[in-house]
Write a protein that holds these residues in place. Structure first.
Motif, short mmCIF file in Angstrom:
data_model
loop_
_atom_site.label_atom_id
_atom_site.label_comp_id
_atom_site.label_asym_id
_atom_site.label_seq_id
_atom_site.Cartn_x
_atom_site.Cartn_y
_atom_site.Cartn_z
N PHE A 45 0.86 -1.17 0.00
CA PHE A 45 0.00 0.00 0.00
C PHE A 45 0.90 1.23 0.00
O PHE A 45 1.98 1.22 0.60
N LEU A 46 0.46 2.30 -0.64
CA LEU A 46 1.28 3.51 -0.70
C LEU A 46 1.02 4.44 0.48
O LEU A 46 1.77 5.39 0.67
N ASN A 47 -0.03 4.22 1.24
CA ASN A 47 -0.26 5.02 2.44
C ASN A 47 0.81 4.67 3.45
O ASN A 47 0.92 3.52 3.88
N ILE A 48 1.61 5.64 3.86
CA ILE A 48 2.75 5.35 4.74
C ILE A 48 2.54 5.85 6.17
O ILE A 48 3.43 5.71 7.00
N SER A 49 1.39 6.43 6.46
CA SER A 49 1.09 6.81 7.84
C SER A 49 -0.37 6.48 8.12
O SER A 49 -1.18 6.32 7.21
N ALA A 50 -0.71 6.40 9.39
CA ALA A 50 -2.03 5.93 9.80
C ALA A 50 -3.14 6.87 9.39
O ALA A 50 -4.30 6.46 9.28
N ASP A 51 -2.83 8.15 9.18
CA ASP A 51 -3.90 9.12 8.89
C ASP A 51 -3.79 9.70 7.48
O ASP A 51 -4.39 10.72 7.18
N GLU A 52 -3.04 9.03 6.59
CA GLU A 52 -2.86 9.56 5.23
C GLU A 52 -4.00 9.14 4.31
O GLU A 52 -4.34 7.96 4.22
N VAL A 53 -4.57 10.10 3.64
CA VAL A 53 -5.60 9.87 2.62
C VAL A 53 -5.04 10.35 1.29
O VAL A 53 -4.81 11.54 1.10
N ILE A 54 -4.77 9.42 0.38
CA ILE A 54 -4.20 9.79 -0.91
C ILE A 54 -5.31 10.29 -1.83
O ILE A 54 -6.34 9.64 -1.99
N ARG A 55 -5.08 11.43 -2.43
CA ARG A 55 -6.10 12.07 -3.25
C ARG A 55 -5.90 11.86 -4.74
O ARG A 55 -6.85 11.79 -5.51
N SER A 56 -4.63 11.77 -5.19
CA SER A 56 -4.40 11.64 -6.62
C SER A 56 -3.00 11.08 -6.88
O SER A 56 -2.13 11.13 -6.00
N LEU A 57 -2.82 10.56 -8.11
CA LEU A 57 -1.55 9.96 -8.52
C LEU A 57 -1.07 10.62 -9.80
O LEU A 57 -1.86 11.06 -10.62
N PHE A 58 0.26 10.67 -9.96
CA PHE A 58 0.83 11.16 -11.20
C PHE A 58 2.13 10.40 -11.46
O PHE A 58 3.03 10.41 -10.62
N TYR A 59 2.23 9.76 -12.62
CA TYR A 59 3.45 9.06 -12.98
C TYR A 59 4.38 10.02 -13.70
O TYR A 59 4.06 10.53 -14.77
N ASN A 60 5.54 10.27 -13.10
CA ASN A 60 6.53 11.18 -13.68
C ASN A 60 7.51 10.36 -14.50
O ASN A 60 8.44 9.75 -13.96
N LYS A 61 7.29 10.32 -15.80
CA LYS A 61 8.15 9.52 -16.67
C LYS A 61 9.53 10.12 -16.83
O LYS A 61 10.45 9.45 -17.31
N ASN A 62 9.71 11.38 -16.40
CA ASN A 62 11.02 12.01 -16.48
C ASN A 62 12.04 11.32 -15.57
O ASN A 62 13.22 11.27 -15.90
N ASN A 63 11.58 10.83 -14.44
CA ASN A 63 12.51 10.18 -13.51
C ASN A 63 11.97 8.85 -12.98
O ASN A 63 12.44 8.36 -11.94
N GLN A 64 11.00 8.27 -13.69
CA GLN A 64 10.48 6.94 -13.34
C GLN A 64 10.03 6.89 -11.87
O GLN A 64 10.43 6.02 -11.10
N SER A 65 9.19 7.84 -11.51
CA SER A 65 8.70 7.87 -10.14
C SER A 65 7.20 8.13 -10.12
O SER A 65 6.62 8.60 -11.10
N LEU A 66 6.58 7.83 -8.99
CA LEU A 66 5.17 8.10 -8.81
C LEU A 66 5.02 9.22 -7.79
O LEU A 66 5.59 9.17 -6.70
N ILE A 67 4.24 10.24 -8.16
CA ILE A 67 3.94 11.33 -7.24
C ILE A 67 2.56 11.09 -6.65
O ILE A 67 1.59 10.88 -7.38
#
Length: 469
Positions: free
Chosen positions: A124-146
């Motif tokens: 899971f990408l939630n890394i803390s107990a109170d984190e609510v993820i709102r949106s995703l963006f794949y940054n192909k410039n550096n192969q990372s997920l925002i």
């Protein structure tokens, strides 16, 4: 005068607004209709032979079958999630595929990553107990997920961004991501917008009333815009349109270089007094302005040439998608899609592409990078038998349609329109057919992986289905 932004946003950018409400599980219209993302990467069109393109697409999509099912819901698999709504099943709102990793974001704010090679959940990408993820963006410039998140400890009021290399996620270590834009106060009505085409990030700090532009490759601050009269900013390839607070009878506008912030042109556009502005959009050298009960105006900002389109021919759409290299744009209105050119002429009407949602939920729409195909979750033709799974009330059952943008022809369709009786009479696999029907019931998100030629769909149960050949 309020000048609203038509949603989803034009261009390959995705804007996420901070919440006015303190309900972390609620998603705003802009984040719900992200555009993009995921959906709307504007790449150079190859302008290949239409017939070849059409035949090739038919061959690619003809034999897509349901292969796998992923489940984002696991209340026991992520034990440190403390917020009650994070433990409940909820619909999939975003799907992103990056290389061999598939990300699925649920409306609750839980985001899960799956390995497409092994079909196992990575983490899971939630890394803390109170984190609510709102949106995703794949940054192909550096192969990372925002990821863009809000937190209970902050009353869900501020957006926080984090970038995590795909390789870290593949290893099951999403907590090794790096925070972004920590100096920015992204409280409502602040926002962050990721622009894949120009390789930029636009932030707005409502506290300081300052817009900032960062590079998407290394997140370096490029320049700031601190004019308090700016009411909205629209991004196009190479430029930004600044819309200022209206004056009597007109609206001041500026066109800036997105690379440097230099003012390229400054002008005013006349408005009909006391008429609501439906939208103002900039596409390359063309400015589109539409007011309530007035004709669409297309202005060439280089020479001031004005083209008008009758309001009876062009009614205000709920969303746009701009195909810059083709010099065309799509409009979405009441489940229908149409293609227009910048002379105000209707180019294409689709023969069999009636969208499932009348509100144009672009989570269920994908435009290919060559801008030749549109893939959507659609309603079946009227009169078609719908049905079939053994529920007391059969769930809504749609189809996944692949259509050619320049011709409007439906090239391929994933559907399950046979009854159980028909399947049994034909000697088919009833259990497999029921799985397909359930996968096509109430689809809430869709993504097409062009590299692997696979379609991913998500539904209200938090399930993700993989369609592959």
């Amino acid at each position: 005068m309020d000048i609203p932004s038509t949603s989803p946003r034009p261009s390959g950018s995705r804007r996420v607004m901070a919440e006015k409400s303190e309900r972390g599980q609620k998603r705003t219209r802009d984040s719900e209709n992200n555009f993009y993302q995921k959906l709307m990467r504007r790449e150079t069109c190859t302008k290949a032979n239409i017939g070849f393109s059409r035949n090739n697409a038919q061959a690619k999509f003809r034999n897509l079958k349901l292969q796998y099912e992923y489940d984002t819901h696991d209340p026991n698999g992520h034990k440190f999630l403390k917020l009650p709504f994070l433990k409940k099943r909820s619909r999939i709102v975003e799907i992103v595929a990056a290389r061999d990793v598939v990300f699925a974001l649920a409306h609750s704010g839980v985001c899960a990553a799956f390995n497409r090679e092994t079909n196992e959940r990575l983490c899971f990408l939630n890394i803390s107990a109170d984190e609510v993820i709102r949106s995703l963006f794949y940054n192909k410039n550096n192969q990372s997920l925002i990821t863009v998140s809000v937190y209970a400890s902050d009353s869900f009021s501020s957006l926080k961004c984090r970038t995590t290399p795909i390789e870290y996620i593949r290893r099951g270590k999403p907590d090794e991501g790096i925070p972004l834009f920590e100096t920015e106060s992204l409280k409502w009505p602040g926002f962050v917008e990721f622009d894949d085409v120009n390789g930029k990030v636009l932030t707005y700090s409502a506290q300081d009333r300052v817009y900032k532009v960062f590079g998407l490759k290394n997140y370096t601050l490029l320049y700031s815009i601190s004019d308090h009269n700016v009411q909205e900013i629209k991004i196009s390839p190479g430029i930004m349109l600044l819309i200022f607070e209206h004056e009597p009878g007109n609206v001041p506008l500026k066109i800036l270089s997105i690379e440097t912030g230099e003012v390229l042109k400054e002008f005013k556009h006349k408005l009909h007094r006391k008429k609501k502005v439906d939208f103002i959009e900039q596409f390359n050298e063309k400015l589109l302005v539409k007011q309530e009960n007035e004709n669409l105006e297309i202005v060439d900002v280089r020479n001031g040439k004005l083209t008008e389109v009758s309001q009876t021919d062009f009614m205000t759409p709920s969303a746009f998608i701009f195909l810059y290299e083709n010099q065309l744009f799509l409009t979405f209105r009441e489940r229908t899609v149409a293609v227009w050119n910048f002379r105000g002429e209707l180019v294409t009407s689709f023969e069999d592409h009636l969208l499932w949602s009348p509100e144009c939920n672009t989570n269920n729409i994908y435009i290919t990078s060559e801008q030749d195909l549109i893939i959507s979750y659609c309603k079946p033709p009227s009169g078609q038998r719908r049905e079939v799974a053994p529920y007391h009330e059969p769930p809504p059952l749609g189809t996944i349609n692949v259509s050619h943008i320049l011709t409007g022809k439906c090239l391929a369709k994933i559907r399950a329109d046979k009854t159980i009786e028909q399947i049994e009479e034909e000697g088919g696999n009833v259990e497999e057919s029921l799985k397909i029907q359930q996968a096509l019931a109430d689809v809430t998100a869709l993504f097409y992986d062009e590299d692997r030629n696979e379609i991913f769909t998500g539904n209200r149960q938090g399930l993700v289905h993989v369609w592959s050949n």
